[in-house]
Design a protein around this motif. Sequence first.
Motif, PDB file in Angstrom:
ATOM      1  N   SER A   1      55.635   6.362 -33.932  1.00  0.00           N
ATOM      2  CA  SER A   1      54.603   6.427 -34.972  1.00  0.00           C
ATOM      3  C   SER A   1      53.209   6.221 -34.382  1.00  0.00           C
ATOM      4  N   LEU A   2      53.108   5.450 -33.301  1.00  0.00           N
ATOM      5  CA  LEU A   2      51.808   5.316 -32.624  1.00  0.00           C
ATOM      6  C   LEU A   2      51.391   6.647 -31.991  1.00  0.00           C
ATOM      7  N   ALA A   3      52.351   7.380 -31.431  1.00  0.00           N
ATOM      8  CA  ALA A   3      52.048   8.711 -30.888  1.00  0.00           C
ATOM      9  C   ALA A   3      51.606   9.648 -32.010  1.00  0.00           C
ATOM     10  N   GLU A   4      52.246   9.530 -33.163  1.00  0.00           N
ATOM     11  CA  GLU A   4      51.853  10.315 -34.335  1.00  0.00           C
ATOM     12  C   GLU A   4      50.402  10.002 -34.721  1.00  0.00           C
ATOM     13  N   LEU A   5      50.047   8.724 -34.697  1.00  0.00           N
ATOM     14  CA  LEU A   5      48.682   8.316 -35.044  1.00  0.00           C
ATOM     15  C   LEU A   5      47.668   8.769 -33.994  1.00  0.00           C
ATOM     16  N   GLU A   6      48.042   8.728 -32.714  1.00  0.00           N
ATOM     17  CA  GLU A   6      47.143   9.229 -31.662  1.00  0.00           C
ATOM     18  C   GLU A   6      46.773  10.677 -31.945  1.00  0.00           C
ATOM     19  N   THR A   7      47.765  11.482 -32.325  1.00  0.00           N
ATOM     20  CA  THR A   7      47.520  12.890 -32.626  1.00  0.00           C
ATOM     21  C   THR A   7      46.668  13.029 -33.892  1.00  0.00           C
ATOM     22  N   ALA A   8      47.027  12.313 -34.934  1.00  0.00           N
ATOM     23  CA  ALA A   8      46.310  12.431 -36.214  1.00  0.00           C
ATOM     24  C   ALA A   8      44.848  12.027 -36.101  1.00  0.00           C
ATOM     25  N   PHE A   9      44.557  11.025 -35.261  1.00  0.00           N
ATOM     26  CA  PHE A   9      43.191  10.525 -35.129  1.00  0.00           C
ATOM     27  C   PHE A   9      42.505  11.008 -33.852  1.00  0.00           C
ATOM     28  N   ALA A  10      43.126  11.959 -33.154  1.00  0.00           N
ATOM     29  CA  ALA A  10      42.577  12.538 -31.924  1.00  0.00           C
ATOM     30  C   ALA A  10      42.165  11.458 -30.929  1.00  0.00           C
ATOM     31  N   ALA A  11      43.013  10.442 -30.789  1.00  0.00           N
ATOM     32  CA  ALA A  11      42.750   9.357 -29.829  1.00  0.00           C
ATOM     33  C   ALA A  11      43.348   9.749 -28.482  1.00  0.00           C
ATOM     34  N   ASP A  12      42.646   9.425 -27.403  1.00  0.00           N
ATOM     35  CA  ASP A  12      43.122   9.793 -26.071  1.00  0.00           C
ATOM     36  C   ASP A  12      44.063   8.765 -25.463  1.00  0.00           C
ATOM     37  N   SER A  13      44.251   7.617 -26.125  1.00  0.00           N
ATOM     38  CA  SER A  13      45.134   6.563 -25.621  1.00  0.00           C
ATOM     39  C   SER A  13      45.389   5.542 -26.721  1.00  0.00           C
ATOM     40  N   LEU A  14      46.310   4.626 -26.454  1.00  0.00           N
ATOM     41  CA  LEU A  14      46.538   3.534 -27.406  1.00  0.00           C
ATOM     42  C   LEU A  14      45.297   2.659 -27.542  1.00  0.00           C
ATOM     43  N   MET A  15      44.589   2.448 -26.445  1.00  0.00           N
ATOM     44  CA  MET A  15      43.352   1.669 -26.514  1.00  0.00           C
ATOM     45  C   MET A  15      42.312   2.388 -27.376  1.00  0.00           C
ATOM     46  N   GLY A  16      42.239   3.692 -27.242  1.00  0.00           N
ATOM     47  CA  GLY A  16      41.327   4.475 -28.076  1.00  0.00           C
ATOM     48  C   GLY A  16      41.698   4.382 -29.542  1.00  0.00           C
ATOM     49  N   LEU A  17      42.991   4.379 -29.814  1.00  0.00           N
ATOM     50  CA  LEU A  17      43.467   4.229 -31.183  1.00  0.00           C
ATOM     51  C   LEU A  17      43.110   2.849 -31.732  1.00  0.00           C
ATOM     52  N   ALA A  18      43.328   1.813 -30.939  1.00  0.00           N
ATOM     53  CA  ALA A  18      42.983   0.444 -31.365  1.00  0.00           C
ATOM     54  C   ALA A  18      41.482   0.327 -31.623  1.00  0.00           C
ATOM     55  N   ARG A  19      40.658   0.931 -30.752  1.00  0.00           N
ATOM     56  CA  ARG A  19      39.201   0.907 -30.962  1.00  0.00           C
ATOM     57  C   ARG A  19      38.836   1.615 -32.260  1.00  0.00           C
ATOM     58  N   ARG A  20      39.491   2.731 -32.521  1.00  0.00           N
ATOM     59  CA  ARG A  20      39.217   3.509 -33.736  1.00  0.00           C
ATOM     60  C   ARG A  20      39.447   2.656 -34.990  1.00  0.00           C
ATOM     61  N   PHE A  21      40.517   1.880 -34.984  1.00  0.00           N
ATOM     62  CA  PHE A  21      40.828   1.058 -36.147  1.00  0.00           C
ATOM     63  C   PHE A  21      39.951  -0.181 -36.226  1.00  0.00           C
ATOM     64  N   SER A  22      39.474  -0.673 -35.108  1.00  0.00           N
ATOM     65  CA  SER A  22      38.700  -1.916 -35.120  1.00  0.00           C
ATOM     66  C   SER A  22      37.268  -1.724 -35.596  1.00  0.00           C
ATOM     67  N   VAL A  23      36.770  -0.486 -35.638  1.00  0.00           N
ATOM     68  CA  VAL A  23      35.391  -0.262 -36.077  1.00  0.00           C
ATOM     69  C   VAL A  23      35.265  -0.161 -37.587  1.00  0.00           C
ATOM     70  N   GLY A  24      36.379  -0.040 -38.299  1.00  0.00           N
ATOM     71  CA  GLY A  24      36.337   0.012 -39.755  1.00  0.00           C
ATOM     72  C   GLY A  24      35.989   1.387 -40.280  1.00  0.00           C
ATOM     73  N   GLY A  25      35.680   1.445 -41.561  1.00  0.00           N
ATOM     74  CA  GLY A  25      35.286   2.695 -42.190  1.00  0.00           C
ATOM     75  C   GLY A  25      36.429   3.664 -42.408  1.00  0.00           C
ATOM     76  N   LEU A  26      37.631   3.171 -42.710  1.00  0.00           N
ATOM     77  CA  LEU A  26      38.759   4.053 -42.949  1.00  0.00           C
ATOM     78  C   LEU A  26      38.617   4.748 -44.299  1.00  0.00           C
ATOM     79  N   LYS A  27      38.959   6.030 -44.316  1.00  0.00           N
ATOM     80  CA  LYS A  27      38.957   6.811 -45.547  1.00  0.00           C
ATOM     81  C   LYS A  27      40.333   6.702 -46.208  1.00  0.00           C
ATOM     82  N   ALA A  28      40.429   7.132 -47.453  1.00  0.00           N
ATOM     83  CA  ALA A  28      41.706   7.123 -48.164  1.00  0.00           C
ATOM     84  C   ALA A  28      42.751   7.939 -47.403  1.00  0.00           C
TER      85      ALA A  28
END
Length: 123
Positions: free
Chosen positions: A36-63
């Motif tokens: 599911s983390l790999a699924e999220l990397e693709t959905a959020f165009a993150a280049d790594s797990l660290m990139g994914l974690a950074r994406r979530f830590s900045v806030g501003g999530l849409k519905a």
Amino acid sequence: MRPRDRGAAGRANRHRGEVEAVIDGERRILCLTLGSLAELETAFAADSLMGLARRFSVGGLKAEDLIVLLGAGLRGGGNLVSDEDVAGMSVEGGLGGLARLVGDLLSAAFGSDAAEAPTGTDP
């Protein structure tokens, strides 16, 4: 849209990154597995797990982001649901319950910093 047997009857194991929630009146287990983390990397165009974690830590999530996150967590917990199914589901506690659930899910997977994402604001 039926949860696996263990997810419906079992309890969440926080040591495995699982969280428990009542969604559509059913107790369900959610987990951000490697798949599911790999699924999220693709959905959020993150280049790594660290990139994914950074994406979530900045806030501003849409519905739509919340739908994708919940869908990945539900599937990782063994629930057979699509994102379209998730879009029509209700979480116990309404929007506040949803924000807590997503925060708990991110915290279980990444630690407490990522858990602030659902309540953060756009930079």
